[in-house]
Design an enzyme around this catalytic site. Structure first.
Site, PDB file in Angstrom:
ATOM      1  N   SER A  62       0.826  -1.212   0.000  1.00 24.16           N
ATOM      2  CA  SER A  62       0.000   0.000   0.000  1.00 24.16           C
ATOM      3  C   SER A  62       0.855   1.255   0.000  1.00 24.16           C
ATOM      4  O   SER A  62       2.004   1.257   0.449  1.00 24.16           O
ATOM      5  CB  SER A  62      -0.914   0.023   1.222  1.00 24.16           C
ATOM      6  OG  SER A  62      -1.628  -1.172   1.324  1.00 24.16           O
TER       7      SER A  62
HETATM    8  N1  SAH Z   1      -1.020  -4.195   3.748  1.00 22.32           N
HETATM    9  C1  SAH Z   1      -0.355  -4.769   2.642  1.00 22.32           C
HETATM   10  C2  SAH Z   1      -1.209  -4.591   1.405  1.00 22.32           C
HETATM   11  C3  SAH Z   1      -1.259  -5.799   0.608  1.00 22.32           C
HETATM   12  S1  SAH Z   1      -2.377  -5.791  -0.679  1.00 22.32           S
HETATM   13  C4  SAH Z   1       0.997  -4.107   2.444  1.00 22.32           C
HETATM   14  O1  SAH Z   1       1.200  -3.052   3.011  1.00 22.32           O
HETATM   15  O2  SAH Z   1       1.821  -4.640   1.729  1.00 22.32           O
HETATM   16  C5  SAH Z   1      -3.636  -6.825  -0.102  1.00 22.32           C
HETATM   17  C6  SAH Z   1      -3.311  -8.245   0.111  1.00 22.32           C
HETATM   18  O3  SAH Z   1      -4.509  -8.891   0.466  1.00 22.32           O
HETATM   19  C7  SAH Z   1      -2.767  -8.994  -1.084  1.00 22.32           C
HETATM   20  O4  SAH Z   1      -1.543  -9.524  -0.755  1.00 22.32           O
HETATM   21  C8  SAH Z   1      -3.791 -10.100  -1.316  1.00 22.32           C
HETATM   22  O5  SAH Z   1      -3.211 -11.317  -1.718  1.00 22.32           O
HETATM   23  C9  SAH Z   1      -4.421 -10.238   0.048  1.00 22.32           C
HETATM   24  N2  SAH Z   1      -5.737 -10.841   0.091  1.00 22.32           N
HETATM   25  C10 SAH Z   1      -6.775 -10.673  -0.748  1.00 22.32           C
HETATM   26  N3  SAH Z   1      -7.824 -11.398  -0.306  1.00 22.32           N
HETATM   27  C11 SAH Z   1      -7.436 -12.023   0.833  1.00 22.32           C
HETATM   28  C12 SAH Z   1      -8.074 -12.895   1.737  1.00 22.32           C
HETATM   29  N4  SAH Z   1      -9.345 -13.296   1.576  1.00 22.32           N
HETATM   30  N5  SAH Z   1      -7.376 -13.321   2.787  1.00 22.32           N
HETATM   31  C13 SAH Z   1      -6.107 -12.942   2.980  1.00 22.32           C
HETATM   32  N6  SAH Z   1      -5.446 -12.142   2.156  1.00 22.32           N
HETATM   33  C14 SAH Z   1      -6.118 -11.662   1.092  1.00 22.32           C
END
Ligand code: SAH
Length: 665
Positions: A62
């Protein structure tokens, strides 16, 4: 490394403090966590950019501001137990772990869960616990949580997360109907009750899981080690959804008419200005709208005075006509063709069965390329009904006379400031004619409408030619605003239950908000009509894969019959073609359908105007669009043929050839 530290400091000031992040705990956590440790090595130099960055598995880390904002909204306390859904790189979990007591984080991609876990170890962040699984189900074992942070967007807040929220707990999640466009939503639990607050628009990757979106094809799911269940392809889905027909004359129109319902405005597009099928299908739909739904206005992308010739024939009016023969200027084939002739004679036959003049269907032009014949028309009209005003009109309009051979030169001259600007005179002329409506209409309503529209055209064309020298998007907007203004004037003039069918190119008819045009600040009739009439406007787009088309190679050039190349990969035309359904209607309004959702993803779309240059097709004829947001319906002809022009040369002896009427008038 120094410079990274410096960039981090700048990030804190410029991206966070200045945007309202003032929770000191959040700011110092953002200062403590090295974002460069959470991204791929080759992106390190971008670590403190104000943007999300790509990580493995097509996911993103993010944007720093979003991480800080979410942590601030969660009002984290040192004693809090936090659940973080969507570990991704682990960055947000790491930041929250610097404030709260414990962070439990869940990630559906194994690789990401493992990589993040290793990062926490390396950094010595030992109060973060990672689970590889579906975070829409929370992590029940450690519930309840004082704060829940969801970093991926779902269709709604998953129930298990609400349940795992502690008393006085806070939850933040992006929620939206589109997988990649959401609003940030905050929930608070107090006395077992949940309160919900909507914050601003955001864009996160989709939350995929049992209580989130269904898995997307291209994503490698937690369960994807098993063979994927056989999924329908988009072309198959289109074939399943489409209403096929075998030919234009026998196509079943009832379902389309039902969808059009009580709409007041129906916009019928075309993907080229020279395809027979588009004209013939629009003609059938138009006649059905006139006969079955009482539509009384047909307004087309042609100049007002040209269309007035047709209208005079269709409604049998006695409006005086400009001396210039209609549709003799480039691109004459656009209306001077057999297909249009057929429509005109059918409208006339219909009108012959209608008793009152007011109930007859009229044929009008929306475009503004007839500055000088419109000037003549206003002066002629006034010389009969108000000779003084006619003299005034002559004087005012004479300002434009020097440019008669090339009105575009007026724009250059007026913009240079060295020649007279004619704006005031032409605008005053229109205003005075509108003010004198009561008096003037006592003579003849049809004639008055015709003259006012010509005066409106002169005023708007004057501005159009001037705006050409400012920018091409301004002149585009000027033209489409004129077309829409004319449409509204027609709707208002006729009577409160009048209804209009518009014939214009897809690029005017399809809502510009859903295409590249909006990025250039351009609008069109389709957008203006949606803004004004909402769902009482029904926009229909037309498309084709291959065939022949009547078009020129350059502006003012000769008309040729050209081959339309088969459509390009990644285009809407290609997926329609792959459906293997030759001709169909495809309703696009129901956005809850999977096929529509898939079609909403932006694709290339082809537009052929009066000019077609197959050699540079991608650059000159394709643009990005989101079809279901552009149109309410799409009508497809896989293979198409060029229109049949009515030869202008036969117009020579046309007085003796009544069959060319009304073009020959
Ligand atoms: N907070 C993270 C943002 C990652 S983006 C950072 O700062 O890097 C969001 C993430 O959510 C992705 O890696 C995606 O694979 C994950 N995601 C999507 N659906 C999900 C679910 N049902 N359970 C767990 N992770 C999920």
């Amino acid at each position: 490394m120094d410079s990274l530290l410096q960039q981090k400091e700048e990030m804190i000031e410029r991206q966070l403090r200045s945007r309202g992040i003032d929770d000191e705990r959040v700011l110092s956590a953002m200062e403590e966590v090295p974002r460069e440790k959470f991204i791929k090595k080759d992106l390190v130099e971008f670590a403190y950019r104000d943007a999300p960055l790509p990580i493995e598995e097509e996911q993103t880390i993010s944007q720093p501001y979003i991480v800080a904002l979410m942590a601030q909204i969660l009002e984290l306390e040192p004693s809090d137990k936090v659940l973080d859904v969507g570990t991704g790189s682990g960055y947000a979990a790491a930041v929250m772990s610097r404030i709260a007591d414990e962070v439990y984080t869940v990630e559906r991609h194994k690789v990401l869960a493992e990589t993040a876990s290793k990062r926490f170890q390396d950094l010595g962040y030992d109060n973060i616990f990672v689970l590889h699984g579906d975070g829409t189900q929370g992590w029940e074992e450690h519930a309840p949580y004082d704060a829940i942070n969801v970093a991926a967007g779902g269709p709604d807040v998953p129930e298990p997360l609400k349940e795992q929220l502690a008393e006085d707990g806070r939850l933040i999640i992006p929620v939206g109907k589109e997988p990649r466009q959401q609003r940030l939503v905050k929930l608070n639990k107090a006395d077992g009750e949940i309160q919900r607050k909507n914050l601003g628009r955001v864009q996160f990757v989709p939350l995929i899981g049992l209580s989130g979106w269904e898995n997307e094809d291209r994503e490698s799911d937690v369960k994807s080690k098993k063979p994927a269940p056989s999924k329908q392809s988009l072309p198959d889905m289109i074939a399943g959804e489409a209403e096929p027909f075998s030919d234009i004359d026998s196509a079943e129109l009832a379902p389309l008419l039902e969808r059009i319902g009580d709409s007041r405005v129906v916009l019928l597009g075309e993907a080229t200005h020279g395809t027979s099928e588009f004209y013939r299908m629009r003609s059938r739909i138009t006649r059905a709208l006139v006969e079955e739904k009482g539509f009384n206005i047909v307004a087309v992308e042609a100049d007002w005075p040209d269309a007035a010739h047709i209208d005079r024939f269709v409604r049998d009016t006695n409006v005086e006509l400009p001396t210039q023969k209609p549709f003799t200027k480039f691109p004459s084939w656009m209306w001077r063709n057999e297909e249009t002739k057929d429509l005109i004679s059918k409208l006339r036959l219909y009108n012959d069965t209608v008793e009152t003049h007011d109930d007859k269907v009229g044929f009008f032009g929306l475009d503004l390329y007839s500055l000088y014949s419109s000037i003549d028309a206003v002066i002629n009209y006034l010389s009969d009904v108000d000779p003084d005003l006619s003299e005034l009109a002559k004087r005012r309009y004479s300002c434009l006379t020097p440019y008669e051979n090339n009105p575009a030169r007026y724009g250059a001259a007026a913009s240079s400031g060295r020649f007279r600007n004619c704006e005031k005179g032409v605008v005053n002329m229109l205003e005075e004619m509108l003010e004198n409506r009561v008096e003037l209409t006592t003579h003849d309503g049809d004639k008055y409408l015709d003259a006012v529209q010509n005066a409106r055209l002169v005023a708007n064309a004057e501005r159009y030619y001037r705006s050409m020298y400012v920018s091409s998007n301004q002149s585009w907007n000027q033209r489409d605003s004129h077309m829409f203004e004319t449409l509204q004037a027609l709707l208002d003039y006729e009577n409160s239950d009048s209804k209009a069918v518009v014939w214009a190119h897809n690029s005017h008819v399809g809502n510009a908000m859903a295409t590249e045009m909006s990025g250039r600040g351009e609008h069109n009739i389709g957008q203006l009509a949606k803004e004004e009439y909402g769902d009482d406007t029904y926009n229909v787009g037309f498309g084709t894969d291959h065939g022949t088309v009547a078009a020129a190679s350059m502006w003012g050039g000769q008309m040729n019959f050209k081959d339309i190349r088969p459509s390009l990969d990644d285009s809407y035309e290609r997926v329609m073609h792959q459906s293997d359904v030759e001709k169909f209607m495809l309703p696009l309004r129901d956005k809850s359908k999977t096929v529509i959702k898939k079609l909403e993803k932006s694709h290339l779309e082809r537009a052929i105007g009066v000019i077609y240059r197959p050699e540079t097709e991608l650059q000159s004829h394709y643009f990005q669009a989101s079809l279901p947001n552009q149109f309410d319906e799409y009508i497809w002809f896989d293979e198409t043929k060029a229109i049949t022009p009515v030869e202008t040369s036969t117009a020579e002896g046309e007085d003796k050839m009544p069959e060319t009427y009304p073009f020959g008038v």
